[in-house]
Scaffold this motif. Structure first.
Motif, short mmCIF file in Angstrom:
data_model
loop_
_atom_site.label_atom_id
_atom_site.label_comp_id
_atom_site.label_asym_id
_atom_site.label_seq_id
_atom_site.Cartn_x
_atom_site.Cartn_y
_atom_site.Cartn_z
N LEU A 97 48.29 -28.15 -18.23
CA LEU A 97 49.14 -27.02 -17.81
C LEU A 97 50.07 -26.53 -18.92
CD1 LEU A 97 50.31 -28.04 -14.19
CD2 LEU A 97 48.16 -27.01 -14.93
N MET A 98 50.62 -27.48 -19.69
CA MET A 98 51.64 -27.12 -20.68
C MET A 98 51.06 -26.90 -22.07
SD MET A 98 54.15 -26.70 -18.93
CE MET A 98 54.44 -26.98 -17.20
N HIS A 99 49.73 -26.91 -22.18
CA HIS A 99 49.11 -26.67 -23.48
C HIS A 99 49.04 -25.17 -23.75
CE1 HIS A 99 47.16 -30.74 -24.34
NE2 HIS A 99 47.91 -30.90 -23.26
N LYS A 100 49.22 -24.82 -25.02
CA LYS A 100 49.04 -23.42 -25.42
C LYS A 100 47.58 -23.21 -25.79
CE LYS A 100 53.77 -22.55 -26.33
NZ LYS A 100 54.87 -22.54 -27.28
N PRO A 101 47.11 -21.96 -25.76
CA PRO A 101 45.69 -21.70 -26.04
C PRO A 101 45.18 -22.37 -27.32
CG PRO A 101 46.71 -19.71 -25.25
CD PRO A 101 47.82 -20.72 -25.37
N GLY A 102 46.01 -22.35 -28.39
CA GLY A 102 45.60 -22.95 -29.66
C GLY A 102 45.39 -24.46 -29.58
N GLN A 103 45.90 -25.07 -28.51
CA GLN A 103 45.75 -26.52 -28.34
C GLN A 103 44.61 -26.85 -27.38
OE1 GLN A 103 49.72 -26.93 -26.78
NE2 GLN A 103 50.57 -27.54 -28.77
N LEU A 104 43.81 -25.85 -27.04
CA LEU A 104 42.70 -26.05 -26.10
C LEU A 104 41.38 -25.70 -26.78
CD1 LEU A 104 44.31 -24.30 -22.99
CD2 LEU A 104 44.00 -26.78 -23.29
N SER A 105 40.29 -26.30 -26.33
CA SER A 105 38.96 -25.94 -26.84
C SER A 105 38.57 -24.56 -26.31
CB SER A 105 37.94 -26.98 -26.38
OG SER A 105 37.71 -26.85 -24.99
N GLY A 106 37.54 -23.99 -26.88
CA GLY A 106 37.07 -22.68 -26.43
C GLY A 106 36.70 -22.69 -24.95
N GLY A 107 35.99 -23.73 -24.54
CA GLY A 107 35.58 -23.81 -23.13
C GLY A 107 36.78 -23.94 -22.20
N GLN A 108 37.78 -24.71 -22.66
CA GLN A 108 39.00 -24.86 -21.84
C GLN A 108 39.75 -23.54 -21.77
OE1 GLN A 108 40.75 -28.10 -24.02
NE2 GLN A 108 39.97 -29.65 -22.60
N GLN A 109 39.80 -22.82 -22.91
CA GLN A 109 40.49 -21.52 -22.90
C GLN A 109 39.80 -20.55 -21.94
OE1 GLN A 109 41.90 -19.82 -26.76
NE2 GLN A 109 41.03 -21.70 -27.63
N GLN A 110 38.45 -20.60 -21.92
CA GLN A 110 37.76 -19.69 -21.01
C GLN A 110 38.01 -20.08 -19.56
OE1 GLN A 110 37.22 -16.80 -20.85
NE2 GLN A 110 35.21 -16.27 -21.67
N ARG A 111 38.15 -21.38 -19.31
CA ARG A 111 38.45 -21.79 -17.93
C ARG A 111 39.86 -21.35 -17.53
NH1 ARG A 111 37.44 -27.73 -17.35
NH2 ARG A 111 37.05 -27.90 -19.60
N VAL A 112 40.81 -21.37 -18.50
CA VAL A 112 42.15 -20.83 -18.22
C VAL A 112 42.02 -19.34 -17.88
CG1 VAL A 112 44.42 -20.29 -19.20
CG2 VAL A 112 43.34 -22.49 -19.71
N ALA A 113 41.18 -18.63 -18.65
CA ALA A 113 41.02 -17.18 -18.42
C ALA A 113 40.41 -16.92 -17.05
CB ALA A 113 40.16 -16.58 -19.53
N ILE A 114 39.51 -17.80 -16.61
CA ILE A 114 38.92 -17.63 -15.27
C ILE A 114 39.98 -17.88 -14.20
CG2 ILE A 114 37.23 -18.58 -13.65
CD1 ILE A 114 35.40 -19.04 -16.14
N ALA A 115 40.80 -18.90 -14.41
CA ALA A 115 41.90 -19.17 -13.47
C ALA A 115 42.82 -17.96 -13.39
CB ALA A 115 42.67 -20.42 -13.90
N ARG A 116 43.10 -17.34 -14.54
CA ARG A 116 43.95 -16.15 -14.57
C ARG A 116 43.29 -14.98 -13.83
NH1 ARG A 116 44.86 -13.36 -20.29
NH2 ARG A 116 42.60 -13.29 -19.99
N ALA A 117 41.95 -14.88 -13.99
CA ALA A 117 41.25 -13.77 -13.35
C ALA A 117 41.28 -13.88 -11.82
CB ALA A 117 39.80 -13.71 -13.83
#
Ligand SMILES: Nc1ncnc2c1ncn2[C@@H]1O[C@H](COP(=O)(O)OP(=O)(O)OP(=O)(O)O)[C@@H](O)[C@H]1O
Ligand SMILES: [Mg+2]
Length: 222
Positions: free
Chosen positions: A133-153
Motif C-alpha cells: 500500500l505504501m510503496h510508490k510506483p518506482g518501488q513496484l514491478s511493472g506487473g504490480q504497477q499495472q495491478r495498481v492501475a487496475i485497482a484505480r480503474a
C-alpha cells in the motif's frame, strides 16, 4: 451500455480518417476484445469510448444518453464517474503511494478522506497488493504497477473498464496475472473493452472484434 452509431473520426490536422462509420454495441457485463494493426484506429476508438475525444460524425450513446455533443466539462464529469481506464504505461503518479494513486479518482468525486483510503485499500487487496500500500510506483514491478492501475480503474465502480494494450509492456507471467484479473472482474459483472495486439489475450473475451483501417469487423485480425 456503449453504443456507437456510424461513428467517424477525422483528425483535421493530419487529415487522417481514423474511424469510418463504426457501429458498435456493447451490453452491460460484456467482455469484448479489439485487435488491429498499428494505426488501425484502436486508441482512437478507446479515446472516443472513454470520452477523451469526440466524434467528427455519428453518435455515441452511453447507457442510453447521447454524449456525442456534450461540452468538455460534462464529458470530464461523466468520464470520472463512468469510465475506468487501464493504459499500457500504467500512468500512475510517481510521487504518490499505491494507496494514494488508487484513491485519487475518489478525490475528484469528493469522497471523504477516510472512506476513500478504505476503498482504495480494499481494491489493492483484491489485486493481491495489500502488502504494498505504501510503496510508490518506482518501488513496484511493472506487473504490480499495472495491478495498481487496475485497482484505480475499478475503485469508482465504473460502467466500463477500457484497457489499451494493458499487457504490452509486461513479461508473460505478469501479463497472465493481469488477464486473470480481467477474467475475474468480468465474472463479477464488469463490462470490459480490451484492446490488445496479443491474440491469446483477445481470445479470452467472449466477443472478438478487429479494426482494419478505421473499419470495425467481427472476429480477430487475420
Ligand atoms: N492526435 C492525432 N492527430 C492526428 N492524427 C492522429 C492522431 N492520433 C492518431 N492519429 C492517426 O489516426 C490513425 C489511427 O491512430 P490510432 O492511434 O488510433 O491507432 P492504433 O490502432 O491505436 O495504433 P497502435 O497499435 O500503433 O497504437 C493513425 O493513422 C494515426 O496516425
Ligand atoms: Mg494505440
Amino acid at each position: 451500455m456503449l453504443k456507437l452509431i456510424h461513428a467517424s473520426k477525422i483528425y483535421h490536422r493530419s487529415g487522417v480518417c481514423a474511424l469510418r462509420a463504426v457501429d458498435l454495441d456493447v451490453a452491460r457485463g460484456e467482455y469484448v476484445s479489439i485487435t488491429g494493426a498499428s494505426g488501425s484506429g484502436k486508441s482512437t476508438l478507446m479515446h472516443v469510448l472513454g470520452l477523451l475525444d469526440t466524434l467528427t460524425a455519428g453518435r455515441y450513446l452511453l447507457d442510453g444518453e447521447d454524449v456525442s455533443r456534450l461540452p468538455p466539462q460534462a464529458l470530464a464529469r461523466l468520464r470520472s464517474e463512468r469510465i475506468g481506464f487501464v493504459f499500457q504505461r500504467f500512468q500512475l503518479i510517481p510521487g504518490m503511494t499505491a494507496l494514494e494513486n488508487v484513491a485519487l479518482p475518489l478525490v475528484l468525486q469528493g469522497v471523504p478522506h477516510a472512506v476513500r483510503l478504505g476503498r482504495a485499500a480494499e481494491q489493492l487487496e483484491a489485486v493481491g497488493l495489500s502488502d504494498r500500500l505504501m510503496h510508490k510506483p518506482g518501488q513496484l514491478s511493472g506487473g504490480q504497477q499495472q495491478r495498481v492501475a487496475i485497482a484505480r480503474a475499478v475503485v469508482t465502480q465504473p460502467d466500463v473498464i477500457l484497457a489499451d494494450e494493458p499487457t504490452a509492456g509486461l513479461d508473460p507471467e505478469a501479463a497472465a496475472d493481469v488477464l486473470a484479473l480481467f477474467d475475474r472482474l468480468h465474472r463479477a459483472g464488469n463490462t470490459i473493452v480490451l484492446i490488445t495486439h496479443d491474440r491469446s489475450a483477445a481470445a479470452r473475451a467472449a466477443r472478438q472484434l478487429c479494426l482494419e483501417n478505421g473499419t470495425l469487423h467481427s472476429g480477430q485480425t487475420k
